[in-house]
Design an enzyme around this catalytic site. Structure first.
Site, PDB file in Angstrom:
ATOM      1  N   ALA A   8     -52.126  25.452  77.594  1.00 25.94           N
ATOM      2  CA  ALA A   8     -52.822  26.466  76.578  1.00 25.94           C
ATOM      3  C   ALA A   8     -53.444  25.524  75.542  1.00 25.94           C
ATOM      4  O   ALA A   8     -54.528  25.785  75.110  1.00 25.94           O
ATOM      5  CB  ALA A   8     -52.006  27.443  76.187  1.00 25.94           C
ATOM      6  N   ASP A   9     -52.831  24.451  74.993  1.00 25.62           N
ATOM      7  CA  ASP A   9     -53.257  23.524  74.060  1.00 25.62           C
ATOM      8  C   ASP A   9     -54.319  22.803  74.526  1.00 25.62           C
ATOM      9  O   ASP A   9     -55.483  22.602  73.982  1.00 25.62           O
ATOM     10  CB  ASP A   9     -52.213  22.728  73.399  1.00 25.62           C
ATOM     11  N   LEU A  10     -54.116  22.153  75.721  1.00 29.39           N
ATOM     12  CA  LEU A  10     -54.923  21.229  76.529  1.00 29.39           C
ATOM     13  C   LEU A  10     -56.291  22.040  76.754  1.00 29.39           C
ATOM     14  O   LEU A  10     -57.496  21.285  76.589  1.00 29.39           O
ATOM     15  CB  LEU A  10     -54.327  20.403  77.571  1.00 29.39           C
TER      16      LEU A  10
END
Length: 421
Positions: free
Chosen positions: A193-195
């Protein structure tokens, strides 16, 4: 674009673009590292050491593992931090101080892009919010990265990748089925989700720069981890919206394609990724069962999906009878997609990975042994360049402030007052 920077003059796609990076941890730094790899001058703003806090991006201390120094000892730089912060310059500025805020505003006046991942409303307390900075610099592209965005009932919540993988549905479709050994929801092994948010933020910034260059107007980019997680469900989200049926966890199998999963050979696992009916016919020939491709239950993918519980056990028995390399070589010869399941040691020794230069060595102030995963972006005219190793905390403070026109006496006074480090 801003006036040319003093960085090396090799042709790069974003050369001349200045990015002020007030982000930390992963989603924001992943975005700004991508911009930096493409040639932008990224100035990473970090907290100075103060009141018992070591300062800097939290990920500097997210270890072990840490980079080994020239004496073979752990340095201060965690591998986590190193993986998301190359090609940047670090300045340590206390934005809670009036002078620190003034320095950030001065940098924002010269910037093309600002990226931040503070909680909603936090930067307004310092006069560094989008509305204030866009008044000062109407050409600025101001990108906020938060867990839940600037609007909605969750806007004030802190956002973490793990929680968003759960809340956004990814863990409901990741992992073995409940009835299987080890069944239950699983997170993905990296912070996807961050990436993904970092990559969507990069795309959004480039689009906003294109608009800015055409119109002279900057804008606000509002990126949220939850939005990104919902979007990246892709075909599974479409499956649900088209049918109203909730997709279930399938382990290593595919929701819409059969056979497209992991199988156990006699000496290990391999992936079979049959993508169409012609490939399935070839795979049946490899297995010595060409009649399966003519069976009405299995002849088309739609039928194979409907009858997967009958077909997959048949395939599993055949595949288990011979070693993995036998199947991989046969599939390669027949052009049936599949592959081995490598650990990371095998990944970085893989001849294709090596041929694509996916590891880059970099000189570092503390070590001669820094190796990083390279950018996957391959541009023929404006290639990625690895100009700067991940910076030490505040490594470029004096340099950047000198570029703003401040003399060494003023810089020394601010350092003595704890405004900078």
């Amino acid at each position: 674009m801003s006036e040319a920077t003093s960085l090396p003059s090799s042709a790069m796609a974003l050369q001349g673009v200045r990015v002020l990076d007030l982000s930390r941890v992963l989603a924001g730094p992943w975005c700004t590292q991508t911009l930096a790899d493409l040639g932008a001058d990224v100035i990473k703003v970090e907290r100075p050491p103060q009141r018992g806090h070591p300062g800097g991006d939290d990920t500097r201390a997210w270890g072990p593992p840490y980079l080994k120094d020239r004496n073979g000892q752990d340095s201060s730089e965690a591998a986590y931090y190193l993986g998301a912060n190359r090609n940047k310059r670090s300045i340590a500025v206390d934005i809670a101080s009036a002078q620190g805020q003034a320095l950030i505003r001065a940098l924002a006046l010269r910037a093309d892009v600002l990226v931040e991942n503070y909680k909603v409303g936090d930067l307004a307390r310092y006069g560094l919010d989008a509305a204030t900075l866009l008044q000062l610099n109407p050409r600025l592209v101001f990108c906020s990265v938060t867990g839940f965005g600037q609007t909605g009932p969750y806007r004030d919540r802190a956002g973490y990748d793990y929680a968003v993988q759960g809340l956004g549905g990814l863990m409901s479709v990741t992992g073995e089925q409940d009835a299987q050994p080890g069944g239950g929801p699983q997170k993905v092994g990296v912070a996807v989700a961050d990436l993904f948010t970092g990559m969507y933020a990069t795309v959004s910034i480039l689009a906003a720069l294109r608009h800015r260059d055409a119109t002279g107007q900057g804008q606000v980019v509002d990126m949220a981890l939850l939005d990104t997680q919902v979007a990246m469900l892709a075909n599974l989200g479409a499956n649900y919206l088209c049918t109203g049926q909730t997709p279930r966890r399938m382990g290593n199998a595919h929701q819409n394609i059969v056979p497209y999963q992991v199988f156990q050979a006699s000496d290990g696992h391999l992936i079979v990724a049959v993508g169409n009916d012609k490939q399935f016919a070839k795979f049946c020939e490899i297995l010595g069962e060409p009649a399966w491709a003519l069976d009405p239950r299995y002849a088309t993918n739609a039928q194979r999906v409907r009858h997967r519980d009958d077909l997959v056990p048949l395939l599993a028995v055949r595949i288990a009878a011979k070693p993995r390399q036998h199947w991989l070589e046969a599939m390669e010869a027949a052009k049936v997609p599949g592959g081995a399941i490598n650990d990371l040691a095998e990944v970085f020794e893989d001849p294709q990975v090596r041929a694509r230069d996916m590891v880059v060595p970099m000189d570092h102030p503390l070590s001669d042994q820094l190796r990083l995963v390279a950018s996957p972006i391959k541009l023929s005219a404006t290639p990625v360049a690895y100009r700067l190793p991940p910076p030490l905390l505040g490594q470029h403070t004096d340099e950047v402030l000198a570029e703003l026109g401040h003399d060494p006496t003023a810089i020394a006074a601010w350092r003595a007052a704890g405004v900078i480090a």
